[in-house]
Design an enzyme around this catalytic site. Structure first.
Site, PDB file in Angstrom:
ATOM      1  N   GLY A 160       0.810  -1.213   0.000  1.00  0.00           N
ATOM      2  CA  GLY A 160       0.000   0.000   0.000  1.00  0.00           C
ATOM      3  C   GLY A 160       0.844   1.263   0.000  1.00  0.00           C
ATOM      4  N   ASP A 173       2.601   2.470   2.362  1.00  0.00           N
ATOM      5  CA  ASP A 173       3.892   2.207   3.016  1.00  0.00           C
ATOM      6  C   ASP A 173       4.914   1.738   1.966  1.00  0.00           C
ATOM      7  OD1 ASP A 173       5.762   1.754   5.015  1.00  0.00           O
ATOM      8  OD2 ASP A 173       4.681   0.102   5.970  1.00  0.00           O
ATOM      9  N   SER A 176      -5.450   3.464   7.606  1.00  0.00           N
ATOM     10  CA  SER A 176      -6.228   2.261   7.986  1.00  0.00           C
ATOM     11  C   SER A 176      -7.287   1.836   6.978  1.00  0.00           C
ATOM     12  CB  SER A 176      -6.912   2.408   9.363  1.00  0.00           C
ATOM     13  OG  SER A 176      -5.988   2.176  10.402  1.00  0.00           O
ATOM     14  N   VAL A 206      -5.455  -2.184   3.715  1.00  0.00           N
ATOM     15  CA  VAL A 206      -5.302  -3.515   4.313  1.00  0.00           C
ATOM     16  C   VAL A 206      -5.950  -3.601   5.693  1.00  0.00           C
ATOM     17  CG1 VAL A 206      -3.561  -5.161   5.146  1.00  0.00           C
ATOM     18  CG2 VAL A 206      -3.142  -3.862   3.079  1.00  0.00           C
TER      19      VAL A 206
HETATM   20  N1  AR6 Z   1      -0.585   7.528  -2.120  1.00  0.00           N
HETATM   21  C1  AR6 Z   1      -1.680   7.823  -1.379  1.00  0.00           C
HETATM   22  N2  AR6 Z   1      -2.504   6.888  -0.876  1.00  0.00           N
HETATM   23  C2  AR6 Z   1      -2.232   5.587  -1.147  1.00  0.00           C
HETATM   24  C3  AR6 Z   1      -1.108   5.196  -1.918  1.00  0.00           C
HETATM   25  C4  AR6 Z   1      -0.260   6.233  -2.415  1.00  0.00           C
HETATM   26  N3  AR6 Z   1       0.831   5.983  -3.144  1.00  0.00           N
HETATM   27  N4  AR6 Z   1      -1.096   3.843  -1.997  1.00  0.00           N
HETATM   28  C5  AR6 Z   1      -2.193   3.392  -1.329  1.00  0.00           C
HETATM   29  N5  AR6 Z   1      -2.876   4.441  -0.824  1.00  0.00           N
HETATM   30  P1  AR6 Z   1      -2.862   0.927   3.207  1.00  0.00           P
HETATM   31  P2  AR6 Z   1      -3.529   0.656   6.071  1.00  0.00           P
HETATM   32  C6  AR6 Z   1      -4.103   4.447   0.001  1.00  0.00           C
HETATM   33  O1  AR6 Z   1      -3.275  -0.481   2.934  1.00  0.00           O
HETATM   34  O2  AR6 Z   1      -4.924   0.251   5.743  1.00  0.00           O
HETATM   35  C7  AR6 Z   1       0.888  -1.747   4.873  1.00  0.00           C
HETATM   36  O3  AR6 Z   1       1.335  -2.972   4.382  1.00  0.00           O
HETATM   37  C8  AR6 Z   1      -4.996   3.239  -0.056  1.00  0.00           C
HETATM   38  O4  AR6 Z   1      -5.829   3.283  -1.197  1.00  0.00           O
HETATM   39  O5  AR6 Z   1      -1.636   1.441   2.567  1.00  0.00           O
HETATM   40  O6  AR6 Z   1      -3.305   1.664   7.159  1.00  0.00           O
HETATM   41  C9  AR6 Z   1       1.532  -1.337   6.187  1.00  0.00           C
HETATM   42  O7  AR6 Z   1       2.857  -1.812   6.291  1.00  0.00           O
HETATM   43  C10 AR6 Z   1      -5.788   3.391   1.229  1.00  0.00           C
HETATM   44  O8  AR6 Z   1      -6.886   4.285   1.029  1.00  0.00           O
HETATM   45  O9  AR6 Z   1      -2.694   1.195   4.811  1.00  0.00           O
HETATM   46  C11 AR6 Z   1       0.637  -1.959   7.204  1.00  0.00           C
HETATM   47  O10 AR6 Z   1       0.971  -3.332   7.434  1.00  0.00           O
HETATM   48  C12 AR6 Z   1      -4.796   4.072   2.184  1.00  0.00           C
HETATM   49  O11 AR6 Z   1      -3.697   4.505   1.365  1.00  0.00           O
HETATM   50  C13 AR6 Z   1      -0.734  -1.901   6.567  1.00  0.00           C
HETATM   51  O12 AR6 Z   1      -0.507  -1.871   5.159  1.00  0.00           O
HETATM   52  C14 AR6 Z   1      -4.270   3.179   3.276  1.00  0.00           C
HETATM   53  O13 AR6 Z   1      -4.093   1.853   2.796  1.00  0.00           O
HETATM   54  C15 AR6 Z   1      -1.459  -0.627   6.950  1.00  0.00           C
HETATM   55  O14 AR6 Z   1      -2.756  -0.686   6.436  1.00  0.00           O
END
Ligand code: AR6
Length: 172
Positions: free
Chosen positions: A29, A31, A115, A118
């Site tokens: 994601g 991260d 959040s 994932v």
């Molecule tokens: N720019 C902006 N937003 C984004 C991007 C980007 N490049 N990529 C994804 N999103 P997530 P979580 C959005 O899963 O739910 C990781 O593996 C995405 O569409 O990134 O907090 C960490 O290491 C969503 O709306 O984070 C943790 O293990 C939002 O970012 C876990 O995932 C958050 O999605 C954290 O899960």
């Protein structure tokens, strides 16, 4: 406060927030995107010195190859139905990220939708918390950008930001 749809790693702000895990071990994601754009080796080494991060807390590293000077790593709650303190922890992510960024002297900050990937937090509920914490804060950070990666989240932010603020002391 504004909403913007796109890749947070491209934003030229003082600090971007990362939706990390409590080991600060990198992941997928946003991260994964931040580690790739900042430089995996340098960012992983900096994160390894931080000793992890509790859900709701935030810790900073440099931005390395990013346009942003700082990365504020915060750990959102895993959604477990809403009765396990998820709202309190998510609100704390926004508050603590602002505090850490302010202490570094940042005056602009961009947040992903913490959040809502994932970790499964319902997008509307998460957007409401993000907007209400940023509206209520007395942080001196002058510019906060809510970054959405998908159309649904962008529309939620736009709706919430265009809704009138409740009058102070007025009816709830
Ligand atoms: N720019 C902006 N937003 C984004 C991007 C980007 N490049 N990529 C994804 N999103 P997530 P979580 C959005 O899963 O739910 C990781 O593996 C995405 O569409 O990134 O907090 C960490 O290491 C969503 O709306 O984070 C943790 O293990 C939002 O970012 C876990 O995932 C958050 O999605 C954290 O899960």
């Amino acid at each position: 406060m504004s909403a913007w749809q796109g890749d947070i790693t491209r934003l030229d702000v003082d600090a971007i927030v990362n939706a990390a895990n409590s080991a600060l071990a990198g992941g997928g994601g946003v991260d994964g995107a931040i580690h790739a754009a900042a430089g995996r080796q340098e960012l992983s080494a900096a994160c390894a010195n931080l000793g992890g991060c509790e859900p709701g807390d935030a810790k900073a590293t440099p931005g390395f190859a990013l346009p942003a000077t700082w990365i504020i790593h915060t750990v959102g709650p895993v959604w477990r139905g809403g009765a396990h303190g998820e709202e309190r922890v998510l609100a704390s992510c926004y508050r603590r990220s602002l505090e850490v960024a302010d202490r570094l002297g940042a005056r602009s900050i961009a947040f992903p939708a913490i959040s809502t990937g994932v970790y499964g937090y319902p997008r509307r509920l998460a957007a409401e918390i993000a907007v209400s914490v940023l509206r209520e804060t007395d942080s001196p950070i002058g510019r906060a950008v809510l970054v959405a990666f998908d159309r649904e989240t962008t529309e939620l932010y736009e709706q919430l930001l265009s809704a009138p603020r409740p009058a102070p002391g007025g009816p709830a």
